[in-house]
Design a protein around this motif. Structure first.
Motif, short mmCIF file in Angstrom:
data_model
loop_
_atom_site.label_atom_id
_atom_site.label_comp_id
_atom_site.label_asym_id
_atom_site.label_seq_id
_atom_site.Cartn_x
_atom_site.Cartn_y
_atom_site.Cartn_z
N GLN A 27 0.84 -1.20 0.00
CA GLN A 27 0.00 0.00 0.00
C GLN A 27 0.88 1.24 0.00
O GLN A 27 1.83 1.36 0.77
CB GLN A 27 -0.92 0.03 1.22
CG GLN A 27 -1.91 1.20 1.19
CD GLN A 27 -2.79 1.22 2.42
OE1 GLN A 27 -2.40 1.72 3.45
NE2 GLN A 27 -3.99 0.68 2.31
N ASN A 29 0.33 5.31 0.45
CA ASN A 29 -0.63 6.34 0.82
C ASN A 29 0.11 7.60 1.25
O ASN A 29 1.33 7.61 1.38
CB ASN A 29 -1.58 5.85 1.92
CG ASN A 29 -0.83 5.46 3.19
OD1 ASN A 29 -0.02 6.23 3.69
ND2 ASN A 29 -1.08 4.26 3.71
N THR A 64 -4.83 6.69 -1.40
CA THR A 64 -4.36 5.34 -1.12
C THR A 64 -4.31 4.56 -2.42
O THR A 64 -5.26 4.59 -3.21
CB THR A 64 -5.28 4.60 -0.12
OG1 THR A 64 -5.34 5.35 1.09
CG2 THR A 64 -4.77 3.20 0.17
N ASP A 93 4.83 -1.46 2.66
CA ASP A 93 3.84 -0.39 2.78
C ASP A 93 4.58 0.92 3.05
O ASP A 93 5.51 0.97 3.88
CB ASP A 93 2.87 -0.67 3.92
CG ASP A 93 1.93 -1.82 3.61
OD1 ASP A 93 1.90 -2.24 2.44
OD2 ASP A 93 1.24 -2.30 4.52
N ARG A 95 4.35 5.43 3.18
CA ARG A 95 3.63 6.70 3.18
C ARG A 95 4.47 7.73 2.44
O ARG A 95 5.64 7.96 2.78
CB ARG A 95 3.33 7.18 4.60
CG ARG A 95 2.52 8.48 4.67
CD ARG A 95 2.14 8.82 6.10
NE ARG A 95 1.36 10.04 6.15
CZ ARG A 95 0.04 10.11 5.98
NH1 ARG A 95 -0.64 9.00 5.73
NH2 ARG A 95 -0.60 11.26 6.05
N ARG A 357 -4.69 0.92 8.23
CA ARG A 357 -4.44 1.36 6.87
C ARG A 357 -5.52 0.94 5.89
O ARG A 357 -5.48 1.34 4.72
CB ARG A 357 -3.09 0.83 6.39
CG ARG A 357 -3.00 -0.67 6.27
CD ARG A 357 -1.57 -1.10 5.95
NE ARG A 357 -1.45 -2.54 5.77
CZ ARG A 357 -1.57 -3.15 4.61
NH1 ARG A 357 -1.80 -2.43 3.52
NH2 ARG A 357 -1.44 -4.45 4.51
#
Length: 780
Positions: A27, A29, A64, A93, A95, A357
């Motif tokens: 992911q 985001n 996202t 993952d 950010r 998340r």
């Protein structure tokens, strides 16, 4: 060889085949903000062009994406800001926040370098939706120089205006009361100032406006024709700034800044007209002249405020408010006074919470009210009439992202309504004469919904959902309905997609009006007794083609909408302070269908759009309740039916400091009813003959076509030590002075010798000639 064998063995030991290892998903985001101000950017586009994957930031600027492990090129773009590209090696993952920088040419605010939002618009399964930013609207020429977001929406295909200069929206054959207007998720009942000439939305306080014409997402309900979702700006979280403007009829001022730097921010924005300052002075100077007729007083004002604060890494609060009022007054020298005021009050408190998340929560509590009041006074006797509606609403929405193929949304909303349909007070000042009446109702409205955005393959994407809504007014009047929603997108090629949608909608509250356009004196009324909820269904299908290296998007949509339990009134209906208002209603059916063609360009020195709509709108009210119905039960066109609607909007950067803007509008003439002739009769006393008009069926005539060209120039001024950013905006509304019809009346023709009536001549009244204006905008 040994190294390759070790890798293969290692992968097998982990229980993953080599092909699956390459598809491990992570992911990505983050938040998109404005560099130097900290302001978040809702509606910014985050894409991975190689995978044709992307997302649009929400109202918090957050996005996202689910991406396979590996190296990717991420592109972020937003109107008026330089596009940013980053190379990313996604191994977990992650950010990733972006800080976009305003374009070096500030006037190029409608430019987006790269495929950006047009690519996102092509790939989403949502159709029949238009997004407008306040930055775009501010560049277009406007009536009296007063930028109006709802008027700008009238330049989109499928949207008709209610007449010359009005801000009312008639979307795909729907009436003005069938639009759901939201301000930060709080309902706005009357979005108009100055009897409909301007909207209540101050562009300095607005971030963006989304208009849904069909294929409505399941979280929206309560109206039949459209959703106008307005989001306010969150404020500058890094530094204190002041901006505003001085125009011909109003001035604006906005102050924003941090509550705690990069943790909380506020915004306060106000606007006021100053007609009354001049009219009061003129009246004061002529106060001693018995022949002078005083000029009525009129002004409107509105105030927007918003604050946000991060409680922690997972929680954030938003508080929004709006207060607006129109005031009209007339005080004559013979003791007759007339005062008329109307306005909205809106407040919303929203809590955002991140569980993890994959799961996000938004909970909003809001209050909204609309009220009008009319007061007349003649000598010692006074008379007042008022009406209002007030709502208390609680809604909660959950977003769940189980994987990269599904995006789930589900939630609930509950609203308590209070309808004040008529409050009458009259009496003398000495108290010897007095009477009054107060008619009010209550209602409760609730809904549950769930939806899923599902992407089974690269070519197919589906969005489907179900909404269960209900309404109760008293113990006997209870209603409920299921509202399915569905949309599908199929990509024939990376640049060509086909889309279809279906939506069923219920409307439980109704606008009591005896005119085609919304007026401040209209009354909202609940479903009760014989007045059942209105219902509509709409299907639409279309194609979207991105061409010219991603600079142009051409869409073509065909829609068909049919509605039941449409409301009108019997002839001579008593609409105000009527305890049996149910008996005045007539009920019928409606149809609307058409084709919308739209070409949009967002890249280069010249940008803009061209839209054309070919449409039909029909209504039928059969005989009922001891009446012959409307139009003797025959099908007729309502007055907002327009056969052809063409709009052209162009914005051109002449150089770094000057931008030219223009818009052209052409629509078929408004449907209207005019007399075929007159029947003359002689009264028994032998006086002048009277004339009774003979009318054909309803709306069988058309006024002359409406067309108008508006021209504007935005000139960026050189910065100085006190005001680093400012510009002068020049505009000419109706630049070639077209005398468009507002209404038609008839003059008597008389014989000059006998002074007897020989005939009648139709005369046209036009509202606005060419109107030049200039506005000074500043920011420091």
């Amino acid at each position: 060889m040994l190294l390759r064998l070790w890798v293969v063995v290692g992968i097998c030991c982990l229980g993953l085949p080599a092909a699956a290892w390459a598809q491990v998903q992570h992911q990505l985001n983050g938040v998109v903000r404005v560099s130097g101000s900290g302001e978040v950017l809702p509606g910014a586009t985050v894409t991975v062009p190689a995978l044709q994957a992307g997302a649009t930031t929400d109202e918090k600027g957050a996005y996202t994406l689910q991406l396979p492990a590996g190296r990717h090129q991420v592109v972020v773009s937003f109107i008026g800001y330089d596009t940013q590209t980053r190379e990313l090696n996604l191994t977990r993952d992650q950010r990733l926040n972006f800080q976009l920088v305003a374009s070096g040419n500030q006037l190029g605010e409608v430019l987006v370098e790269g495929r950006g939002s047009l690519q996102e618009k092509l790939q989403t399964p949502q159709m029949s939706v238009e997004r407008l930013t306040a930055r775009e609207a501010k560049l277009l020429p406007a009536l009296f120089g007063e930028v109006d977001l709802l008027k700008t929406l009238q330049l989109k295909p499928g949207v008709q205006n209610g007449g010359e200069g009005t801000s009312g929206l008639f979307v795909r054959g729907g009436s003005a009361d069938q639009n759901l207007v939201l301000l930060d998720d709080a309902l706005v009942y009357n979005p108009s100032h100055l009897f409909g000439l301007f909207s209540v939305f101050n562009p300095d306080a607005v971030q963006s406006v989304d208009l849904y014409k069909g294929g409505f997402p399941a979280q929206y309900g309560g109206r039949l024709s459209s959703v106008v979702d307005v989001k306010m700006r969150p404020g500058n979280a890094e530094k204190l700034t002041t901006s505003g403007g001085l125009g011909l009829i109003s001035s604006r001022l906005t102050v924003e800044g941090p509550i705690v730097k990069n943790k909380g921010a506020f915004l306060v924005s106000g606007r006021r007209t100053y007609f009354d300052i001049f009219t009061r002075q003129i009246n004061r100077l002529n106060n001693d002249d018995p022949e002078f007729d005083p000029i009525p007083d009129y002004y409107f004002y509105d105030l927007n405020a918003k604050a946000n604060y991060k409680l922690g890494a997972k929680d954030e609060l938003f508080l929004s408010g709006y207060l607006g009022n129109d005031v009209f007054g007339f005080n004559s020298q013979n003791g007759f006074n007339f005062d008329f005021s109307w306005g909205n009050k809106v407040g919303a408190l929203r809590w955002n919470h991140v569980f993890n998340r994959k799961l996000f929560l938004n909970t909003t509590a809001s209050v909204t009210s609309y009220k009008y009041s009319i007061t007349n006074k003649l000598d010692q006797f006074s008379f007042s009439l008022a009406s209002d509606i007030r709502d208390l609403t609680l809604r909660t929405d959950l977003d769940y992202l189980p994987n990269d193929r599904h995006t789930l949304k589900f939630g609930a909303t509950a609203t308590s309504h209070r309808f004040g349909t008529g409050r009458l007070q009259a009496g003398s000042e000495d108290g010897r004469l007095g009477f009054g009446s107060d008619i009010s109702y209550r209602g409760e409205e609730a809904a549950l919904y769930a939806s899923d955005n599902f992407r089974p393959t690269e070519k197919w994407q589906l969005e489907y959902g179900l909404r269960l809504s209900g309404f109760r007014s008293g113990s006997q009047d209870q209603y409920a309905g299921l509202e399915p929603r569905a949309g599908v997108r199929y990509s024939l090629t990376p640049n060509l997609t086909l889309k279809s949608s279906y939506a069923l909608m219920y409307q439980y509250v109704h606008l009591v009006t005896n005119s085609g356009a919304s007026l401040p004196t209209d009354v909202w009324y609940p479903s009760r007794g014989s007045v059942r909820p209105q219902r509509s269904q709409q299907v639409a299908t279309g194609a979207s083609w991105l061409f010219g290296d991603g600079r142009f998007l051409l869409t073509n949509e065909v829609y068909y909408k049919w509605a039941q339990r449409q409301i009108d009134f019997r002839d001579g209906a008593q609409l105000f302070v009527n305890e049996d208002l149910d008996a005045e209603f007539l009920f019928g059916r409606g149809w609307a269908y058409g084709n919308e063609l739209y070409l949009e360009k967002k890249q280069g020195r010249t940008t803009g759009w061209v839209g054309y709509t070919l449409s039909w709108t029909k209504r039928r009210f059969p005989p009922q309740r001891g009446t012959s119905g409307i139009n003797n039960g025959e099908t007729f066109f309502p007055n907002y039916d327009r056969r052809h609607n063409l709009t052209v909007v162009l914005l051109h950067n002449l150089n770094e400091r000057v931008q030219l803007t223009g818009s052209f509008v052409y629509t078929s003439g408004q449907a209207t009813t005019l007399p075929l002739g007159r029947f003359l009769f002689q009264d028994v006393f032998g006086e002048e003959p009277g004339a009774v008009p003979i009318y054909p069926q309803r709306n069988t005539y058309r006024l002359a076509p409406y067309h108008r060209f508006d021209l504007g120039v935005v000139w960026k001024l050189r910065p100085n030590r006190w005001i680093p950013e400012s510009d002068l905006t020049f505009s000419a509304y109706n630049a070639y002075n077209r005398r468009n019809p507002y209404f038609v009346y008839f003059d008597q023709l008389r014989d000059p010798q006998t002074d007897q009536i020989t005939g009648y001549r139709a005369r046209q009244v036009s509202l606005f000639p060419v109107i030049p204006s200039v506005t000074y905008n500043f920011k420091f």
